[in-house]
Structure formats: structure tokens, C-alpha cells
Design an enzyme around this catalytic site. Structure first.
Site, PDB file in Angstrom:
ATOM      1  CB  ALA A   1    -125.351 -16.200  58.105  1.00 49.74           C
TER       2      ALA A   1
ATOM      3  CB  SER B   1    -129.211 -16.522  57.237  1.00 50.27           C
ATOM      4  OG  SER B   1    -129.743 -17.703  57.693  1.00 50.27           O
TER       5      SER B   1
ATOM      6  CG  HIS C   1    -132.617 -19.272  59.925  1.00 51.42           C
ATOM      7  ND1 HIS C   1    -132.833 -18.822  61.199  1.00 51.42           N
ATOM      8  CD2 HIS C   1    -131.262 -19.291  59.815  1.00 51.42           C
ATOM      9  CE1 HIS C   1    -131.752 -18.624  61.755  1.00 51.42           C
ATOM     10  NE2 HIS C   1    -130.646 -18.768  60.899  1.00 51.42           N
TER      11      HIS C   1
ATOM     12  CB  THR D   1    -125.998 -32.092  45.707  1.00 52.92           C
ATOM     13  OG1 THR D   1    -125.074 -33.169  45.039  1.00 52.92           O
ATOM     14  CG2 THR D   1    -127.374 -32.146  44.792  1.00 52.92           C
TER      15      THR D   1
ATOM     16  CB  CYS E   1    -125.283 -18.112  68.376  1.00 48.79           C
ATOM     17  SG  CYS E   1    -126.209 -17.817  66.688  1.00 48.79           S
TER      18      CYS E   1
END
Length: 403
Positions: A75, A203, A205, A243, A328
Site C-alpha cells: 500500500a 495491501s 498483509h 517482474t 509505522c
């Protein structure tokens, strides 16, 4: 019951065993480990097929088109790509951006970077319950407003914003509208068409998928263009080179598929657990819920225990994995900027704990948590001179401390 008890689902979730099993199928020599961009052999074809299926599963959960899904590393990258990409591409419309003071740092710091580049950013103040109203947005929208970025659900206090209301205003003003939905996807219904969203970040997770993979929804109708932030092989329709990690993408798709099937039942169970937790502690003195309790996702409850330091509280609750501030930013001892933005004083902001409940939380764990909270809050308050002064009726705010 295993200790410590995990009550920090807003910072990350364990990978659902079904998701882990899916992920393993794309890693080893016996699996489909090919590069999805390899068009000349079956290893590549099968990997590309897995990516296509995942795109459909993600689009399905948000009522989007698979062609509107761009894979990123998470995210934070999605937010950067959306905000910088749109601001740079549509710079001819203007250099005015609107966001809110309670956004995630991945949005706020990206906006600060654009300020350094000469953009003007308006930061909206939420009300005391953490909600930003469409009326507030309406008052600051301008003809040169190129982008509005407002989150769907707040990561610290779990409040749900009126995305549909914001979307209407942005569409009428021909302003690009970006939404950080990392805390809402898989927890509440999302219909990108009805919400009139142009860009939306996700996101894996936070929704029982692996870390390191996310996505950005980029609307096709109306078509939104972005300036790439990552250059290379021109993957993801030129918006995000690199990739594609098939194993992570397949796992993210599976996590979104499971969320679509189990979201309603998860919500009922998780809400019952949150109510149980809140009922277990809210008869204690000086306990405050931060943010609206009505407009809130089921799994989040953020509580301030007045006259107890948040850091000492986290230490005392060592058998509970909880958070003080957001994951965070909780490495710093600053009081939560989100709680300060909704008008909490430093004392209450410092004494806040976020409990976030998820798919694997049990009733037994909640009861254990209630017990440990009650025991430790009492003990810490008994050691606090501020608590003694409060009990004696002294107004602590009126005291002048000598330095």
C-alpha cells in the site's frame, strides 16, 4: 491458549493457511515457478494464468475490472504511485492537493514531498470523532484542485469515512480521487463504481495475505492516467515495471477470494469479540474510546486509560501484543498524531492502546486480555502520583510544574 495473545491485526495479519498453501504452489521446481512475462513456454503461460486469476479475484471483491488492477509491493508504494503519479500527470489542471491530518504517513509524507516540489496541500481537520465530512471537502475544493486523497478506514482509530460523499464532489469538480483502502478491504463492502473512486490502494498483509505485495486500482471509466514511478520493462501497462512475483500475487488473490466469502461471518464474530472486550473494561474509571464507535470497523477499538503512560502500559501488558500509536510510527515516543488531530490532549494520547481483533482471535483470548488489563491498570495507577492527585480532586491541568 498460546501467549502472547495477538491483538494487533491492524498492523499485520498472519497468513491464512489456505493462502500459504496456494503461495507454495508457485515457488518450487515441482510448482508453477515461471516468469509471467515469459511468453514462449508453458512455465510462463501457467504463471501468467495464475496472475490473471488473482487479478479477477481482487477486482471481484471491489466490484472492479481485472484490467484496473496494478500490482505493487504494498500500500505504501500504491499510495506513492497514485499521489505522485496523478499529481505529475495532471499538473496542467493545477497544483492543489487535499488530504486529511489523520492519513497514514505513506500519504502524508508523499504529500509533503509534493509540497517540496511546489504543490500546495490543504490538510483537513477531522471532527472529535475522527470523521471528515463531505461539507469540509466542499469548502476547500478549487478549480485547480488536481487530487484529493482520503483514507477509507483509519489505521489507528478504525473510523469509516464517507467515501461516496467525497467521490460525488470530486467527480463534479473533475478532480482525481484517491482512497487508501488498506484497512477497509475485506472488512467492509467496497464498490468502486458506486463510490466514484479513481484510484484505490490495497495491501495483502492486512487481509491474511503475505507482506510485500499490494495493488492499486486505476479506473478505466473514466480513464485515469498516471506517471510511472518505477521504470524498466514496462510491466503493468507501463505503470509499474518489475517482474511480477507470481507466488505473492496468487496468494493475494486467494486472500481476497476468501475475504469475499467470509467477510460477513468474520464481521459478526469479530464485532461480538470487540463488544466483549469493551464491556469488560469500560466500567473502569477514566477510560475513553477514541474515535466514533458507530462509524467504525468491527476489529478496531482504541482506548485511552487516563493517568497511565502508554509505554509502561504496553510493557505491563507483555502477554498481549497490542500497539500504542500506529505500527509505522510507534517506534517514536511522540504521542499519536492521529489522536492529537482529533483533539485528545497529550496525556490521553500517550495513554492510548489500540486493540485490533481478527479472524483467529478467540473468546478465551479476549477474556484473558480483559483480566490482564484490569489487573495492570489498577497496579500502574496505584504507582502514579497523578492518579492520587486526581482522586483527591486536584485539577492536574491547573498545576504549573517547575523545570
Amino acid at each position: 491458549m498460546k501467549l502472547p495473545i495477538y491483538l494487533d491485526y491492524s498492523s499485520t495479519t498472519p497468513v491464512d493457511p489456505r493462502v500459504a498453501e496456494k503461495m507454495m504452489q508457485y515457488l518450487t521446481p515441482g510448482g508453477e515457478f515461471g516468469n509471467p512475462a515469459s511468453r514462449s513456454h508453458r512455465f510462463g503461460w501457467h504463471a501468467e494464468e495464475a496472475v490473471d486469476v488473482a487479478r479477477e479475484q481482487i477486482a471481484d471483491l471491489i466490484s472492479g475490472d481485472p484490467r484496473e488492477i496494478v500490482f505493487t509491493s504494498g500500500a505504501t508504494e500504491s499510495n506513492n504511485l497514485a499521489i505522485k503519479g496523478a499529481a505529475h500527470f495532471y499538473v496542467k489542471k493545477g497544483k492543489h492537493i487535499i488530504t486529511a491530518k489523520t492519513e497514514h504517513k505513506a500519504v502524508l509524507d508523499t504529500c509533503r514531498q509534493l509540497e517540496r516540489e511546489g504543490y500546495e496541500v490543504t490538510y483537513l481537520d477531522p471532527k472529535e470523532d475522527g470523521i471528515v465530512t463531505p461539507q469540509q471537502l466542499k469548502e476547500v475544493l478549487r478549480p485547480d484542485t488536481v487530487l484529493v486523497s482520503l483514507m477509507h478506514v483509519n489505521n489507528e482509530i478504525g473510523v469509516i469515512q464517507d467515501i461516496a460523499g467525497f467521490g460525488e464532489l470530486c467527480r463534479a469538480n473533475k478532480t482525481i480521487f484517491h482512497v487508501d483502502a488498506s484497512q477497509s478491504v475485506g472488512k467492509i463492502e467496497i464498490d468502486t463504481q458506486a463510490l466514484k473512486v479513481d484510484l484505490m490502494s490495497f495491501s495483502a498483509h492486512k487481509i491474511y495475505g503475505p507482506k510485500g505485495i499490494g495493488a492499486l486500482y486505476v479506473s478505466r471509466k473514466p480513464r485515469v492516467r498516471l506517471e510511472a514511478q518505477m521504470h524498466g520493462g514496462g510491466h503493468e501497462r507501463g505503470m509499474r515495471s518489475g517482474t511480477l512475483p507470481t507466488h505473492q500475487i496468487a496468494a493475494m488473490g486467494e486472500a481476497f477470494r476468501i475475504a469475499k466469502e467470509e467477510m460477513a461471518s468474520d464481521e459478526v464474530r469479530i464485532l461480538a469479540l470487540r463488544t466483549r472486550l469493551l464491556n469488560g473494561v469500560n466500567d473502569m474509571e477514566e477510560v475513553y474510546v477514541n474515535g466514533s464507535l458507530e462509524n467504525r470497523i468491527a476489529g478496531n477499538i482504541n482506548i485511552s486509560f487516563n493517568y497511565v503512560e502508554g509505554e509502561s502500559l504496553v510493557m505491563a501488558l507483555k502477554d498481549l501484543a497490542v500497539s500504542s500509536g500506529s505500527a509505522c510510527t510507534s517506534a517514536s515516543l511522540e504521542p499519536s498524531y492521529v489522536l492529537r488531530a482529533i483533539g485528545r490532549d497529550d496525556e490521553l494520547a500517550h495513554s492510548s492502546i489500540r486493540f485490533s481483533i481478527g479472524r483467529f482471535t478467540t473468546e478465551e483470548e479476549i477474556d484473558y486480555a480483559i483480566n490482564i488489563i484490569r489487573k495492570n491498570i489498577g497496579r500502574l495507577r496505584d504507582m502514579s502520583p497523578l492518579w492520587d492527585m486526581y482522586k483527591e480532586g486536584i485539577d492536574i491541568k491547573s498545576i504549573e510544574w517547575s523545570h
